[in-house]
Design a protein around this motif. Sequence first.
Motif, mmCIF file in Angstrom:
data_model
loop_
_atom_site.group_PDB
_atom_site.id
_atom_site.type_symbol
_atom_site.label_atom_id
_atom_site.label_comp_id
_atom_site.label_asym_id
_atom_site.label_seq_id
_atom_site.Cartn_x
_atom_site.Cartn_y
_atom_site.Cartn_z
ATOM 1 N N LEU A 1 0.810 -1.213 0.000
ATOM 2 C CA LEU A 1 0.000 0.000 0.000
ATOM 3 C C LEU A 1 0.843 1.261 0.000
ATOM 4 C CD1 LEU A 1 -2.898 1.188 0.328
ATOM 5 C CD2 LEU A 1 -2.477 1.131 2.781
ATOM 6 N N TRP A 2 1.851 1.321 0.880
ATOM 7 C CA TRP A 2 2.657 2.532 1.015
ATOM 8 C C TRP A 2 3.537 2.757 -0.197
ATOM 9 C CZ3 TRP A 2 1.772 -1.007 4.872
ATOM 10 C CH2 TRP A 2 2.588 -2.128 4.887
ATOM 11 N N CYS A 3 3.942 1.692 -0.892
ATOM 12 C CA CYS A 3 4.639 1.868 -2.171
ATOM 13 C C CYS A 3 3.681 2.459 -3.199
ATOM 14 C CB CYS A 3 5.194 0.540 -2.671
ATOM 15 S SG CYS A 3 6.537 -0.156 -1.682
ATOM 16 N N GLY A 4 2.434 1.963 -3.164
ATOM 17 C CA GLY A 4 1.429 2.449 -4.092
ATOM 18 C C GLY A 4 1.144 3.933 -3.953
ATOM 19 N N HIS A 5 1.323 4.486 -2.742
ATOM 20 C CA HIS A 5 1.121 5.921 -2.556
ATOM 21 C C HIS A 5 2.067 6.720 -3.448
ATOM 22 C CE1 HIS A 5 -0.721 5.354 1.724
ATOM 23 N NE2 HIS A 5 -1.586 5.113 0.763
ATOM 24 N N THR A 6 3.297 6.257 -3.554
ATOM 25 C CA THR A 6 4.275 6.937 -4.411
ATOM 26 C C THR A 6 3.976 6.685 -5.885
ATOM 27 O OG1 THR A 6 6.011 6.843 -2.723
ATOM 28 C CG2 THR A 6 6.727 7.133 -5.001
ATOM 29 N N TYR A 7 3.712 5.411 -6.239
ATOM 30 C CA TYR A 7 3.422 5.095 -7.637
ATOM 31 C C TYR A 7 2.252 5.924 -8.167
ATOM 32 C CZ TYR A 7 5.915 0.759 -6.291
ATOM 33 O OH TYR A 7 6.806 -0.159 -5.791
ATOM 34 N N SER A 8 1.263 6.172 -7.320
ATOM 35 C CA SER A 8 0.076 6.918 -7.759
ATOM 36 C C SER A 8 0.409 8.342 -8.174
ATOM 37 C CB SER A 8 -0.973 6.950 -6.642
ATOM 38 O OG SER A 8 -1.500 5.661 -6.419
ATOM 39 N N MET A 9 1.504 8.876 -7.632
ATOM 40 C CA MET A 9 1.901 10.239 -7.978
ATOM 41 C C MET A 9 2.863 10.286 -9.155
ATOM 42 S SD MET A 9 2.219 12.120 -4.255
ATOM 43 C CE MET A 9 2.945 10.798 -3.280
ATOM 44 N N THR A 10 3.584 9.190 -9.399
ATOM 45 C CA THR A 10 4.592 9.186 -10.460
ATOM 46 C C THR A 10 4.131 8.492 -11.740
ATOM 47 O OG1 THR A 10 5.566 7.171 -9.504
ATOM 48 C CG2 THR A 10 6.531 9.283 -8.843
ATOM 49 N N HIS A 11 3.093 7.685 -11.652
ATOM 50 C CA HIS A 11 2.635 6.901 -12.797
ATOM 51 C C HIS A 11 1.141 7.117 -13.042
ATOM 52 C CE1 HIS A 11 6.389 4.906 -11.716
ATOM 53 N NE2 HIS A 11 6.366 4.248 -12.857
ATOM 54 N N ASP A 12 0.769 7.165 -14.295
ATOM 55 C CA ASP A 12 -0.640 7.168 -14.695
ATOM 56 C C ASP A 12 -1.030 5.759 -15.126
ATOM 57 O OD1 ASP A 12 -1.041 9.964 -14.373
ATOM 58 O OD2 ASP A 12 -0.086 10.309 -16.325
ATOM 59 N N LYS A 13 -2.313 5.431 -14.960
ATOM 60 C CA LYS A 13 -2.841 4.154 -15.408
ATOM 61 C C LYS A 13 -3.639 4.338 -16.697
ATOM 62 C CE LYS A 13 -4.028 4.570 -11.522
ATOM 63 N NZ LYS A 13 -3.749 5.629 -10.504
ATOM 64 N N LEU A 14 -4.016 3.236 -17.292
ATOM 65 C CA LEU A 14 -4.875 3.307 -18.475
ATOM 66 C C LEU A 14 -6.218 3.923 -18.083
ATOM 67 C CD1 LEU A 14 -4.821 2.505 -21.481
ATOM 68 C CD2 LEU A 14 -5.965 0.380 -20.847
ATOM 69 N N VAL A 15 -6.775 3.437 -16.966
ATOM 70 C CA VAL A 15 -8.023 3.981 -16.424
ATOM 71 C C VAL A 15 -7.826 4.219 -14.932
ATOM 72 C CG1 VAL A 15 -9.498 2.871 -18.127
ATOM 73 C CG2 VAL A 15 -8.975 1.678 -15.992
ATOM 74 N N THR B 1 -8.207 -8.253 -26.025
ATOM 75 C CA THR B 1 -9.179 -9.334 -26.099
ATOM 76 C C THR B 1 -8.978 -10.261 -24.901
ATOM 77 O OG1 THR B 1 -9.217 -9.225 -28.515
ATOM 78 C CG2 THR B 1 -10.074 -11.235 -27.487
ATOM 79 N N LEU B 2 -10.061 -10.564 -24.221
ATOM 80 C CA LEU B 2 -10.001 -11.419 -23.033
ATOM 81 C C LEU B 2 -10.191 -12.883 -23.405
ATOM 82 C CD1 LEU B 2 -12.176 -9.310 -20.543
ATOM 83 C CD2 LEU B 2 -9.763 -9.028 -21.160
ATOM 84 N N ASN B 3 -9.667 -13.760 -22.572
ATOM 85 C CA ASN B 3 -9.840 -15.196 -22.805
ATOM 86 C C ASN B 3 -11.110 -15.737 -22.153
ATOM 87 O OD1 ASN B 3 -9.110 -15.377 -20.045
ATOM 88 N ND2 ASN B 3 -6.947 -15.521 -20.606
ATOM 89 N N SER B 4 -11.745 -14.919 -21.296
ATOM 90 C CA SER B 4 -13.008 -15.283 -20.655
ATOM 91 C C SER B 4 -13.633 -14.015 -20.091
ATOM 92 C CB SER B 4 -12.782 -16.305 -19.536
ATOM 93 O OG SER B 4 -12.044 -15.725 -18.479
ATOM 94 N N PRO B 5 -14.912 -14.035 -19.790
ATOM 95 C CA PRO B 5 -15.514 -12.849 -19.170
ATOM 96 C C PRO B 5 -14.826 -12.527 -17.844
ATOM 97 C CG PRO B 5 -17.208 -14.370 -19.936
ATOM 98 C CD PRO B 5 -15.899 -15.097 -20.045
ATOM 99 N N ALA B 6 -14.691 -11.243 -17.551
ATOM 100 C CA ALA B 6 -14.027 -10.805 -16.315
ATOM 101 C C ALA B 6 -14.760 -9.583 -15.787
ATOM 102 C CB ALA B 6 -12.558 -10.487 -16.575
ATOM 103 N N ALA B 7 -15.509 -9.775 -14.721
ATOM 104 C CA ALA B 7 -16.400 -8.726 -14.230
ATOM 105 C C ALA B 7 -15.654 -7.482 -13.765
ATOM 106 C CB ALA B 7 -17.258 -9.273 -13.090
ATOM 107 N N GLU B 8 -14.461 -7.655 -13.227
ATOM 108 C CA GLU B 8 -13.731 -6.530 -12.651
ATOM 109 C C GLU B 8 -12.404 -6.263 -13.357
ATOM 110 O OE1 GLU B 8 -15.440 -7.156 -8.094
ATOM 111 O OE2 GLU B 8 -13.356 -7.646 -8.562
ATOM 112 N N PHE B 9 -12.336 -6.594 -14.622
ATOM 113 C CA PHE B 9 -11.077 -6.442 -15.346
ATOM 114 C C PHE B 9 -10.588 -4.994 -15.351
ATOM 115 C CE2 PHE B 9 -8.936 -5.603 -19.471
ATOM 116 C CZ PHE B 9 -7.769 -6.306 -19.228
ATOM 117 N N LEU B 10 -11.461 -4.053 -15.696
ATOM 118 C CA LEU B 10 -11.038 -2.654 -15.774
ATOM 119 C C LEU B 10 -10.642 -2.116 -14.399
ATOM 120 C CD1 LEU B 10 -13.533 -1.053 -18.318
ATOM 121 C CD2 LEU B 10 -11.203 -1.847 -18.721
ATOM 122 N N GLU B 11 -11.373 -2.510 -13.373
ATOM 123 C CA GLU B 11 -11.016 -2.065 -12.021
ATOM 124 C C GLU B 11 -9.608 -2.531 -11.651
ATOM 125 O OE1 GLU B 11 -15.521 -2.127 -12.053
ATOM 126 O OE2 GLU B 11 -13.873 -3.251 -12.938
#
Length: 514
Positions: free
Chosen positions: A60-74, A155-165
Amino acid sequence: MKKVISLLLALIMVLSLVACGGKTDDGGKDPSGDPVIQDRLVIANGNMLSILDPQNNNDLWCGHTYSMTHDKLVEFDYQNNKLVPELATEWSFDADSLTYTFKLRDDVTFHNGEKFTAQDVIYTYERGMGFSFQQTRLKYIDKMEADGDYTLKITLNSPAAEFLEGLASPNLGILNKKAIEADAEKGGMVGTGPFVFKFENFKPDESVVLTRNDSYWGEAPKSKEIEYRKIAEAGARVIGLQTGEIDICLEVPAVEAPNIADYEGVELIQQPSSKLLYMAMNMGEKGPDFFKDERVRKALNYATNTEDIIIAMTEGYASPAQGCIAPTMFGHDPNVATYEYDLEKAKALLKEAGYDENNKLQIEFIYKAGVMAGFYEILQAQWALANVDLVLKSEDSTTTVELLAGKAYHIYQTQWNWSTTCAGLDNLWNSTAGNNRSLTNDPELDKMLADVCSEMDNDKRAEKIGKIGDYLSAYGAMIPLYIDTLLTGVGSNVDGLVLNFNQVHEFAYAYVTE
């Protein structure tokens, strides 16, 4: 004489301004009438960035830094419970072919000056598939194709309800292939985000200072620098907040809450969370044989008095865990089977398994020094009543990380911050997941997890989540302790801070006014 007096008065006024740090009598505003913003915002926590590869952890605490230095697709907007664009401006989904089509921004550059394109997304996700921490988020990808520089098809290999999340995780910020190939150790910290990571400003296990990216494609942050500082002792973090040395104090323990709530110039923010505190028994090959006995696992659940632990550790700033899924999450079932404290049941089950007052069950508990202080001694006393000899060993962070990596431990206490239900279950229990701290390898459970994660119907998915919750409770390899209340201390002059229930906080646009 009048001239002399006038000069003296002028001098006194100048000295007064200097003593006040250059502020005028306008209450700390610049000539335009806007508040004066300090250059640096300081955040303090008990942990900080420790792994420079965003994909090689879920900390989690590493993610705090990544969130400021990196953008995601969504990005996921937790305040409004919806997905929003980030590097993708829009997307569509073809249910027949299971294909997402993303339109990407064409005005983005990495911190090393490289242009961002669809190939960077493909590289990031292909690389992420090689890390156990990210496999559960990316395993649904069948193929990825770039249609020019700024259109991407997945393209997904199967349905994935939370893929984008899953793609909105701070650990899946988009990386630059050229940067990583040039420096495998440091290249992962090159992103496209609003702040730049510079190694000369990084003191491992002490602090990191991020610098504003003045070439950022989006809204410019108001803070020129954000310092994320490690102060392991919670009392010292609170004192730093009181004195103004720090601006945001994370993970305030309950015992320190009055020292913020009752102190002028600072504020205590309380909010419900999805933070589950739990213990995981090592069911892996290197784990002790006695955990393979279901009676032992259940006995330890019965022997754990979570109500006393909540009072001692949180002074009431927490709620009992009903199963392993936090109440804030989709699919949480308040009627899931849970263990009530029952010492006699615990002793009876252990006796059946061959352990009693003449042959006590001995369990080794290795933990990080300074983390959850007092909890281990409470647990030791509770389990002693059930004829369990809990051997406590306090180690530094390096040693505990090595033991986790080597899968050589008996039991481990940690936490999980739920963001999405299916991905969370998969991360905690899938036999291949990096966060599976119980090292459970159960084909039936893996099958149930795959089924629920591919279920697109919300009602059916909720029903399947409930069945998994009952299965996990009966299995007993996890001992849920409690759901924490998030306590955060902030200076009264801090603005722009967004705190989320899963602790994936947004710091980039926070700032301090003078």
